[in-house]
Design a protein around this motif. Structure first.
Motif, PDB file in Angstrom:
ATOM      1  N   ALA A 110      42.866  31.440  41.619  1.00 49.01           N
ATOM      2  CA  ALA A 110      43.861  30.380  41.846  1.00 49.01           C
ATOM      3  C   ALA A 110      44.498  29.869  40.546  1.00 49.01           C
ATOM      4  O   ALA A 110      45.706  29.953  40.393  1.00 49.01           O
ATOM      5  N   TRP A 111      43.706  29.341  39.597  1.00 49.16           N
ATOM      6  CA  TRP A 111      44.269  28.627  38.455  1.00 49.16           C
ATOM      7  C   TRP A 111      43.693  29.118  37.142  1.00 49.16           C
ATOM      8  O   TRP A 111      42.490  29.396  37.042  1.00 49.16           O
ATOM      9  N   ALA A 112      44.525  29.129  36.108  1.00 44.72           N
ATOM     10  CA  ALA A 112      44.049  29.544  34.779  1.00 44.72           C
ATOM     11  C   ALA A 112      44.382  28.497  33.727  1.00 44.72           C
ATOM     12  O   ALA A 112      45.415  27.819  33.808  1.00 44.72           O
ATOM     13  N   ALA A 128      52.838  39.153  34.836  1.00 45.33           N
ATOM     14  CA  ALA A 128      52.923  40.202  35.860  1.00 45.33           C
ATOM     15  C   ALA A 128      51.624  40.250  36.665  1.00 45.33           C
ATOM     16  O   ALA A 128      51.636  40.316  37.907  1.00 45.33           O
ATOM     17  N   LEU A 129      50.483  40.182  35.973  1.00 42.38           N
ATOM     18  CA  LEU A 129      49.201  40.238  36.699  1.00 42.38           C
ATOM     19  C   LEU A 129      48.942  38.922  37.434  1.00 42.38           C
ATOM     20  O   LEU A 129      48.391  38.921  38.545  1.00 42.38           O
ATOM     21  N   LEU A 157      40.508  32.660  28.109  1.00 38.02           N
ATOM     22  CA  LEU A 157      41.071  32.279  29.395  1.00 38.02           C
ATOM     23  C   LEU A 157      39.974  31.733  30.296  1.00 38.02           C
ATOM     24  O   LEU A 157      38.904  32.326  30.415  1.00 38.02           O
ATOM     25  N   GLN A 158      40.261  30.585  30.900  1.00 38.87           N
ATOM     26  CA  GLN A 158      39.361  30.027  31.908  1.00 38.87           C
ATOM     27  C   GLN A 158      40.065  30.201  33.240  1.00 38.87           C
ATOM     28  O   GLN A 158      41.234  29.836  33.385  1.00 38.87           O
ATOM     29  N   LEU A 203      43.712  38.276  31.343  1.00 41.48           N
ATOM     30  CA  LEU A 203      43.562  37.792  32.722  1.00 41.48           C
ATOM     31  C   LEU A 203      42.686  38.740  33.537  1.00 41.48           C
ATOM     32  O   LEU A 203      41.831  38.305  34.315  1.00 41.48           O
ATOM     33  N   ALA A 204      42.838  40.050  33.333  1.00 43.82           N
ATOM     34  CA  ALA A 204      42.109  41.034  34.147  1.00 43.82           C
ATOM     35  C   ALA A 204      40.591  40.884  34.024  1.00 43.82           C
ATOM     36  O   ALA A 204      39.867  40.973  35.018  1.00 43.82           O
ATOM     37  N   VAL A 205      40.097  40.642  32.793  1.00 44.59           N
ATOM     38  CA  VAL A 205      38.639  40.582  32.618  1.00 44.59           C
ATOM     39  C   VAL A 205      38.058  39.350  33.324  1.00 44.59           C
ATOM     40  O   VAL A 205      36.917  39.373  33.791  1.00 44.59           O
TER      41      VAL A 205
END
Ligand code: ATP
Ligand code: TPS
Ligand code: MG
Length: 310
Positions: free
Chosen positions: A82-84, A107-108, A130-131, A67-69
């Protein structure tokens, strides 16, 4: 446990349907209501075992980093996340791996208000795609193409920590406090929003190393960049490594920094005075990135991180 049970157990709970998420995990598509007057900012990145993280990496950190990248890309545009959508390829169902991975992700996601609204799960070698979608008011976007000669070049945070951690870990040495920067990058989302609101127009996040990513700004803006090695912000362990004769390659070309690099016209520079950012050089009318040392010597550019290059 098979595919659908796994989705139910690990991913339905991350969906958090609320106002803008009309329908999350569980149907053929997610249904989403973007706020009126906002543009959607969309990005996607993949992490592959052995390529983006060490095979023995903690699954909690892999969930965080996947998620961080992507958050880092939204930060570089000045967007609000907003959305993944999460696409997972797993060799087998391993409960402890999946619960640690989803905890790191959750958590992130919680910290940045991201809802997981859908994805895909299949059996194969370990890979995570991840998008991520965010919002941005028209006119607030920061682009790779908006740097101009005379702009000052800035970066957030410190450079080289993650790359040095990877170098040490790969050599069987203990990276100590640097490991955190490799495994838990802290995406500069708030900084990106502030910079965009201040009127900063040119920005990129540093994933492939300063030289490569500032190089993208130069190419897309048809200009050059002069960077001063002595002005680069460094953590104490990286300073000590350089003082002991270490090469500057991890600092300028190692990658995995997930800091923002942005450019600012002289009139805007005073407004950055109270922000934790460092001026590292200037944009020129030339071409490409030049790296200068403290004695006025032009330094050779180390090879940047790039897929298919070795
Ligand atoms: N397979 C693809 N199909 C369509 N567009 C792509 C594809 N791969 C990359 N791109 C686009 O090319 C541009 C550059 O992608 P790149 O992955 O280099 O940037 P990045 O995601 O900011 O960097 P990094 O992946 O190192 O974090 C982006 O606009 C990206 O959406
Ligand atoms: C095991 C292992 N080997 C190498 C690296 C370094 N690394 C991998 S991808 C990348 C650039 C960003 O990726 P992308 O361009 O795909 O978004 C960097 C700097 C690592 N983190 N772990
Ligand atoms: Mg990418």
């Amino acid at each position: 446990m098979a595919e659908f049970q796994l989705i139910e157990r690990y991913f339905s709970g991350l969906s958090r349907p609320d106002g803008p998420v009309a329908l999350g995990v569980g149907d053929d598509c997610a249904l989403l209501d973007p706020p009126p007057g906002q543009r959607l900012a969309m990005t996607m990145d993949t992490l592959i075992a052995g390529r983006h993280f060490l095979p023995d990496a903690d699954p909690f950190s892999i969930g965080h980093k996947s998620l961080a990248v992507n958050l880092s890309d939204l930060a570089a545009m000045g967007a609000s996340p907003a959305w993944a959508l999460l696409s997972l390829s797993l060799p087998q169902v391993d409960d402890s791996w999946l619960s640690a991975f989803t905890s790191g992700f959750a958590a992130l996601a919680e910290a940045h208000g991201v809802a997981l609204v859908g994805g895909d799960t299949c059996q194969g070698s370990l890979s995570i795609t991840l998008q991520l979608t965010g919002f941005l008011a028209p006119g607030q976007e920061m682009l790779r193409s908006a740097a101009r000669p005379g702009d000052a070049i800035y970066v957030t945070g410190t450079l080289g920590d993650a790359a040095l951690a990877l170098q040490l870990a790969s050599a069987g040495q203990e990276p100590g406090e640097l490991a955190q920067r490799l495994d838990y990058p802290d995406p500069r989302v708030a900084e990106g929003r502030s910079l965009s609101r201040l009127g900063v127009k040119a920005c990129i996040d540093i994933s492939d190393g300063l030289v490569a990513d500032l190089g993208h700004i130069c190419r897309r803006s048809s200009c050059g960049a002069r960077v001063y090695l002595d002005s680069l912000p460094l953590s104490s362990p990286v300073r000590e490594y350089l003082a002991a004769g270490g090469d500057y390659q991890p600092v300028v070309a190692g990658g995995d920094d997930y800091e923002l690099c942005f450019t600012v016209p002289p009139a805007l520079a005073p407004q950055l005075r109270d922000m934790p950012v460092s001026c590292i050089g200037e944009i020129t009318a030339g071409e490409g990135v030049e790296l200068w040392d403290g004695s006025g010597k032009l330094l050779p550019l180390p090879r940047a991180w790039e897929h298919f290059s070795s």
